[in-house]
Write an enzyme that holds these catalytic residues in place. Structure first.
Site, PDB file in Angstrom:
ATOM      1  CG  ASP A 161       0.056  -4.246   2.759  1.00  0.00           C
ATOM      2  OD1 ASP A 161       0.258  -3.601   1.715  1.00  0.00           O
ATOM      3  OD2 ASP A 161      -0.065  -3.700   3.880  1.00  0.00           O
ATOM      4  CB  SER A 180       3.167   1.476   6.205  1.00  0.00           C
ATOM      5  OG  SER A 180       2.004   1.768   6.948  1.00  0.00           O
ATOM      6  CG  HIS A 193      -0.391   0.205   2.526  1.00  0.00           C
ATOM      7  ND1 HIS A 193      -0.121  -0.830   3.395  1.00  0.00           N
ATOM      8  CD2 HIS A 193      -0.009   1.331   3.172  1.00  0.00           C
ATOM      9  CE1 HIS A 193       0.380  -0.350   4.518  1.00  0.00           C
ATOM     10  NE2 HIS A 193       0.464   0.960   4.407  1.00  0.00           N
TER      11      HIS A 193
END
Length: 443
Positions: free
Chosen positions: A218, A297, A187
């Protein structure tokens, strides 16, 4: 003639020895012997300058000695005036300043000495702190201390920036090979053109190319052309236990090289995530209370030895949809065993394999804690090969209880294709168990 001697015209009987009028020898205008003529500086004086040497002078008569004033001299030839060193005089401005400065310094020194003496003598200020001893183990920054772990990992952690039409996306990543492969989240790069800017721990930058990505897990892989890279060391996410210390490293809120500490607060926390209209991501995640925020992230979650055990991916928040979430002590990481396998697939083939069991689950749970029902079983799939049928209720997968349909999907994704797992299920009222060899999706 007759009794008075008037030979010199002087009357010895006259007080003061004034001359007798008509004295033929010393009348007016005749100078006295050796003296100045009267009327020329001696006319108003009763005696002339050498009167004391006059043999005819009455020694008992009063006399006045007139000394002529010295002749005037040239002003330019006057002698230099002599100053008496003992005479009082006014001090100059430099002397005043010097004396004032010395006085101030002496006064300050005296005041400091008195203050110190009062404090020491009065005993109002005690000695602070105990005698220094050997530093505790944590303060010595041993390699297995938190500081030692951070020092080991930070050179391998990067910031990833991706420019797109919607703006700039920023996340974290970490180097996994000396030739420049970097793991991050899908993402982070999903909306970009396949290019990224990678910023290293020392502030240097390098352009990166997205090698491949897997939306469902992911995970994405970036490649940079840079020498001297230091790959991370991998740990074993399957060996983690609740309570193990962990560090989250990355660039939260654009604050590069940030390290936060916590513990593993749960394991195999099944989650379903994704943005509206985007892919659905399933996690059997490592839950931690290490502070993780936007920008973390794709960064590593490392254990107490500095080995990467997870990829920080998502957080829980109490804010409403559309609002920016912040850390509340619940963060989730993709287990590194899964992330490493996906990365190897992407580097090797450009895409990742997806692990499947060959069955579909219903949209709702049977009952709280009662397992998940199989709505369909593929005839040639792993579940059918193990004897499972449509309508069976799966209670446990490899010992993990199932309460929601996403639990089965998330836990299966955790394992590599070819893994053998134990499945406990209920058919009717009977509880049974079977072994299922998981497979890779045909896509």
């Amino acid at each position: 003639m007759g009794g008075t001697d008037v030979t010199d015209g002087w009357d010895w009987r006259r007080p003061g020895g004034t001359p007798v009028p008509g004295d033929p020898a010393r009348g007016p205008g005749r100078p006295a012997p050796g003296g100045p003529p009267q009327g020329a500086g001696g006319e108003n004086s009763p005696w002339w300058s050498d009167a004391l040497a006059d043999p005819w002078r009455d020694p008992y008569a009063p006399a006045a000695v007139v000394v002529p004033a010295p002749a005037p001299t040239d002003p330019g030839s006057e002698p230099e005036p002599v100053v008496d060193p003992d005479a009082p005089h006014r001090p100059g401005i430099r002397q005043v300043v010097l004396i004032s400065l010395i006085t101030a310094l002496l006064a300050g020194s005296l005041g400091s000495a008195l203050t110190y003496a009062l404090l020491r003598g009065g005993g109002s200020v005690p000695t602070l702190g105990a005698q220094a001893g050997q530093a505790p183990a944590l303060a010595q920054r041993k390699p297995d201390s938190l500081a030692g772990v951070a020092e080991k990992v930070l050179p391998s952690v990067v910031t990833v920036r991706v420019a797109s039409l919607g703006g700039t996306s920023e996340g974290s990543g970490f180097v996994v090979s000396a030739d420049g492969h970097i793991i991050t989240n899908d993402h982070v790069v999903a909306d970009g053109p396949g290019k990224a800017t990678v910023i290293f721990n020392d502030g240097s930058t390098a352009p990166g190319t997205v090698v491949g990505q897997d939306p469902e897990s992911d995970i994405a892989v970036i490649k940079v052309a840079k020498s001297g890279l230091k790959p991370v060391e991998f740990g074993d996410s399957d060996a983690l236990a609740v309570g193990d210390p962990v560090l989250a490293v990355g660039s939260p809120l654009s604050l590069a090289n940030t390290v936060t500490a916590g513990i593993v607060s749960a394991l195999d926390r099944t989650m379903q995530a994704g943005e509206p209209g985007g892919p659905t991501r399933y996690y059997a995640a490592i839950q931690t209370d290490a502070a993780v925020n936007h920008g973390n992230s794709g960064g590593p979650l490392v254990d107490g030895a500095g080995r990467v055990v997870g990829v920080n991916s998502t957080i829980k928040s109490l804010v409403a949809d559309g609002q920016e979430a912040g850390n509340i002590g619940l963060a989730f990481a993709i287990p590194i065993n899964q992330a490493k396998r996906v990365t190897e697939d992407i580097i090797g083939t450009g895409k990742a394999r997806r692990t499947v069991i060959g069955a579909q689950v219903g949209g709702t749970a049977v009952a709280p804690g009662a397992g998940v029902r199989l709505n369909a079983v593929e005839p040639a799939g792993p579940a059918a090969a193990a004897g499972l049928k449509t309508g069976d209720v799966v209670l446990r997968l490899d010992g993990h209880p199932l309460t929601e349909p996403i639990d089965l999907v998330a836990l299966v994704r955790k394992y590599a294709p070819g893994s053998v797992v134990t499945v406990e299920y209920r058919r009717g009222s009977a509880r049974q168990s079977t072994s299922v060899t998981l497979a890779a999706d045909a896509k």
